[in-house]
Design a protein around this motif. Structure first.
Motif, PDB file in Angstrom:
ATOM      1  N   ALA A 109     -73.793 -92.208 -54.527  1.00 46.43           N
ATOM      2  CA  ALA A 109     -73.714 -90.975 -53.738  1.00 46.43           C
ATOM      3  C   ALA A 109     -75.075 -90.687 -53.097  1.00 46.43           C
ATOM      4  CB  ALA A 109     -73.270 -89.813 -54.619  1.00 46.43           C
ATOM      5  N   GLU A 110     -76.140 -91.022 -53.798  1.00 38.89           N
ATOM      6  CA  GLU A 110     -77.487 -90.844 -53.246  1.00 38.89           C
ATOM      7  C   GLU A 110     -77.659 -91.686 -51.982  1.00 38.89           C
ATOM      8  OE1 GLU A 110     -80.976 -89.231 -52.574  1.00 38.89           O
ATOM      9  OE2 GLU A 110     -79.704 -88.583 -54.230  1.00 38.89           O
ATOM     10  N   MET A 111     -77.101 -92.877 -51.977  1.00 39.74           N
ATOM     11  CA  MET A 111     -77.180 -93.734 -50.791  1.00 39.74           C
ATOM     12  C   MET A 111     -76.428 -93.094 -49.626  1.00 39.74           C
ATOM     13  SD  MET A 111     -78.407 -96.396 -49.316  1.00 39.74           S
ATOM     14  CE  MET A 111     -78.920 -97.652 -50.465  1.00 39.74           C
ATOM     15  N   ALA A 112     -75.305 -92.446 -49.916  1.00 37.07           N
ATOM     16  CA  ALA A 112     -74.556 -91.769 -48.849  1.00 37.07           C
ATOM     17  C   ALA A 112     -75.449 -90.741 -48.159  1.00 37.07           C
ATOM     18  CB  ALA A 112     -73.301 -91.106 -49.417  1.00 37.07           C
ATOM     19  N   LYS A 113     -76.256 -90.030 -48.933  1.00 44.13           N
ATOM     20  CA  LYS A 113     -77.173 -89.041 -48.351  1.00 44.13           C
ATOM     21  C   LYS A 113     -78.189 -89.713 -47.426  1.00 44.13           C
ATOM     22  CE  LYS A 113     -77.024 -85.959 -52.333  1.00 44.13           C
ATOM     23  NZ  LYS A 113     -77.834 -85.398 -53.438  1.00 44.13           N
ATOM     24  N   ARG A 114     -78.568 -90.923 -47.753  1.00 47.37           N
ATOM     25  CA  ARG A 114     -79.553 -91.634 -46.940  1.00 47.37           C
ATOM     26  C   ARG A 114     -78.967 -92.120 -45.614  1.00 47.37           C
ATOM     27  NH1 ARG A 114     -82.325 -95.993 -50.434  1.00 47.37           N
ATOM     28  NH2 ARG A 114     -83.599 -96.147 -48.562  1.00 47.37           N
ATOM     29  N   PHE A 115     -77.650 -92.230 -45.525  1.00 50.25           N
ATOM     30  CA  PHE A 115     -76.984 -92.602 -44.269  1.00 50.25           C
ATOM     31  C   PHE A 115     -77.097 -91.475 -43.240  1.00 50.25           C
ATOM     32  CE2 PHE A 115     -75.215 -96.136 -46.376  1.00 50.25           C
ATOM     33  CZ  PHE A 115     -74.315 -96.824 -45.594  1.00 50.25           C
ATOM     34  N   VAL A 116     -77.044 -90.246 -43.714  1.00 52.35           N
ATOM     35  CA  VAL A 116     -76.881 -89.086 -42.828  1.00 52.35           C
ATOM     36  C   VAL A 116     -77.959 -88.980 -41.755  1.00 52.35           C
ATOM     37  CG1 VAL A 116     -76.715 -86.562 -42.764  1.00 52.35           C
ATOM     38  CG2 VAL A 116     -75.464 -87.857 -44.512  1.00 52.35           C
ATOM     39  N   PRO A 117     -79.254 -89.022 -42.091  1.00 55.73           N
ATOM     40  CA  PRO A 117     -80.234 -88.892 -41.003  1.00 55.73           C
ATOM     41  C   PRO A 117     -80.197 -90.043 -39.997  1.00 55.73           C
ATOM     42  CG  PRO A 117     -81.337 -89.253 -43.122  1.00 55.73           C
ATOM     43  CD  PRO A 117     -79.878 -89.091 -43.401  1.00 55.73           C
ATOM     44  N   ILE A 118     -79.852 -91.225 -40.456  1.00 56.45           N
ATOM     45  CA  ILE A 118     -79.776 -92.374 -39.548  1.00 56.45           C
ATOM     46  C   ILE A 118     -78.599 -92.212 -38.593  1.00 56.45           C
ATOM     47  CG2 ILE A 118     -79.469 -94.890 -39.421  1.00 56.45           C
ATOM     48  CD1 ILE A 118     -80.856 -94.955 -42.268  1.00 56.45           C
ATOM     49  N   ILE A 119     -77.465 -91.787 -39.127  1.00 56.93           N
ATOM     50  CA  ILE A 119     -76.306 -91.527 -38.264  1.00 56.93           C
ATOM     51  C   ILE A 119     -76.622 -90.378 -37.315  1.00 56.93           C
ATOM     52  CG2 ILE A 119     -73.917 -90.706 -38.226  1.00 56.93           C
ATOM     53  CD1 ILE A 119     -73.459 -92.325 -40.809  1.00 56.93           C
ATOM     54  N   GLY A 120     -77.311 -89.343 -37.812  1.00 58.58           N
ATOM     55  CA  GLY A 120     -77.698 -88.217 -36.953  1.00 58.58           C
ATOM     56  C   GLY A 120     -78.564 -88.651 -35.785  1.00 58.58           C
ATOM     57  N   GLU A 121     -79.544 -89.500 -36.038  1.00 58.58           N
ATOM     58  CA  GLU A 121     -80.403 -90.028 -34.967  1.00 58.58           C
ATOM     59  C   GLU A 121     -79.574 -90.795 -33.933  1.00 58.58           C
ATOM     60  OE1 GLU A 121     -83.410 -92.520 -36.707  1.00 58.58           O
ATOM     61  OE2 GLU A 121     -84.110 -90.914 -38.031  1.00 58.58           O
ATOM     62  N   PHE A 122     -78.682 -91.639 -34.434  1.00 53.79           N
ATOM     63  CA  PHE A 122     -77.823 -92.428 -33.558  1.00 53.79           C
ATOM     64  C   PHE A 122     -76.973 -91.500 -32.679  1.00 53.79           C
ATOM     65  CE2 PHE A 122     -73.631 -94.333 -32.837  1.00 53.79           C
ATOM     66  CZ  PHE A 122     -73.973 -95.485 -32.151  1.00 53.79           C
ATOM     67  N   LEU A 123     -76.363 -90.502 -33.288  1.00 52.62           N
ATOM     68  CA  LEU A 123     -75.503 -89.590 -32.535  1.00 52.62           C
ATOM     69  C   LEU A 123     -76.294 -88.762 -31.520  1.00 52.62           C
ATOM     70  CD1 LEU A 123     -73.040 -88.366 -35.298  1.00 52.62           C
ATOM     71  CD2 LEU A 123     -72.588 -89.981 -33.438  1.00 52.62           C
ATOM     72  N   ARG A 124     -77.493 -88.347 -31.875  1.00 52.10           N
ATOM     73  CA  ARG A 124     -78.313 -87.582 -30.920  1.00 52.10           C
ATOM     74  C   ARG A 124     -78.568 -88.410 -29.655  1.00 52.10           C
ATOM     75  NH1 ARG A 124     -80.248 -86.079 -35.718  1.00 52.10           N
ATOM     76  NH2 ARG A 124     -80.142 -83.867 -36.198  1.00 52.10           N
ATOM     77  N   ARG A 125     -78.791 -89.704 -29.833  1.00 48.48           N
ATOM     78  CA  ARG A 125     -79.035 -90.570 -28.672  1.00 48.48           C
ATOM     79  C   ARG A 125     -77.771 -90.793 -27.844  1.00 48.48           C
ATOM     80  NH1 ARG A 125     -81.763 -93.547 -32.490  1.00 48.48           N
ATOM     81  NH2 ARG A 125     -80.234 -95.218 -32.457  1.00 48.48           N
ATOM     82  N   HIS A 126     -76.610 -90.784 -28.501  1.00 48.49           N
ATOM     83  CA  HIS A 126     -75.387 -91.188 -27.798  1.00 48.49           C
ATOM     84  C   HIS A 126     -74.441 -90.048 -27.420  1.00 48.49           C
ATOM     85  CE1 HIS A 126     -76.174 -95.470 -28.076  1.00 48.49           C
ATOM     86  NE2 HIS A 126     -76.696 -95.212 -29.250  1.00 48.49           N
ATOM     87  N   VAL A 127     -74.480 -88.935 -28.137  1.00 45.10           N
ATOM     88  CA  VAL A 127     -73.605 -87.808 -27.759  1.00 45.10           C
ATOM     89  C   VAL A 127     -74.378 -86.517 -27.567  1.00 45.10           C
ATOM     90  CG1 VAL A 127     -71.533 -88.782 -28.823  1.00 45.10           C
ATOM     91  CG2 VAL A 127     -72.964 -87.225 -30.151  1.00 45.10           C
TER      92      VAL A 127
END
Length: 125
Positions: free
Chosen positions: A93-111
């Motif tokens: 579950a801790e790893m899931a938390k580490r996904f969030v900022p990376i996905i957020g960065e990706f989404l900021r660039r694309h949407v």
């Protein structure tokens, strides 16, 4: 989407299968929380997202998620799905938390930042 999977793999030191499926689990959680129409409005234009969600099997939360959903715990059921799904990938579950900022960065660039802020607000409520 391949760019996202590559970033997740490199930055979190996981394989691409884990990156792809972990991202799909989190996007599914966002869709479940926002509702299909709202999710489509906010992220529907993201290339490759619909295909990703079709290809990756839904997580099965098992007893915990079933109980949480039966008790009206929408957030609890969503969290149970994330924890269970990541567990099936050999991730915590801790790893899931580490996904969030990376996905957020990706989404900021694309949407855009506004769409990301809208998703984050919905997920916190």
């Amino acid at each position: 989407m391949q760019e996202l999977f590559t970033q997740l793999s490199k930055r979190l030191d996981i394989d691409e299968h884990q990156a792809r499926n972990g991202a799909a689990i989190l996007f599914r959680a966002a869709r479940d929380k926002l509702g299909g129409a709202e999710f489509q409005r906010v992220l529907g234009g993201l290339p490759g997202l619909a295909e990703l969600l079709r290809q990756v099997p839904a997580a099965n939360a098992g007893l915990l998620g079933t109980l949480a959903a039966a008790l009206g715990g929408g957030n609890a059921a969503i969290l149970a799905n994330i924890v269970t799904g990541f567990g099936h990938l050999g991730l915590s579950a801790e790893m899931a938390k580490r996904f969030v900022p990376i996905i957020g960065e990706f989404l900021r660039r694309h949407v855009g930042a506004d769409a990301v802020a809208e998703i984050e607000g919905a997920l916190r409520s």
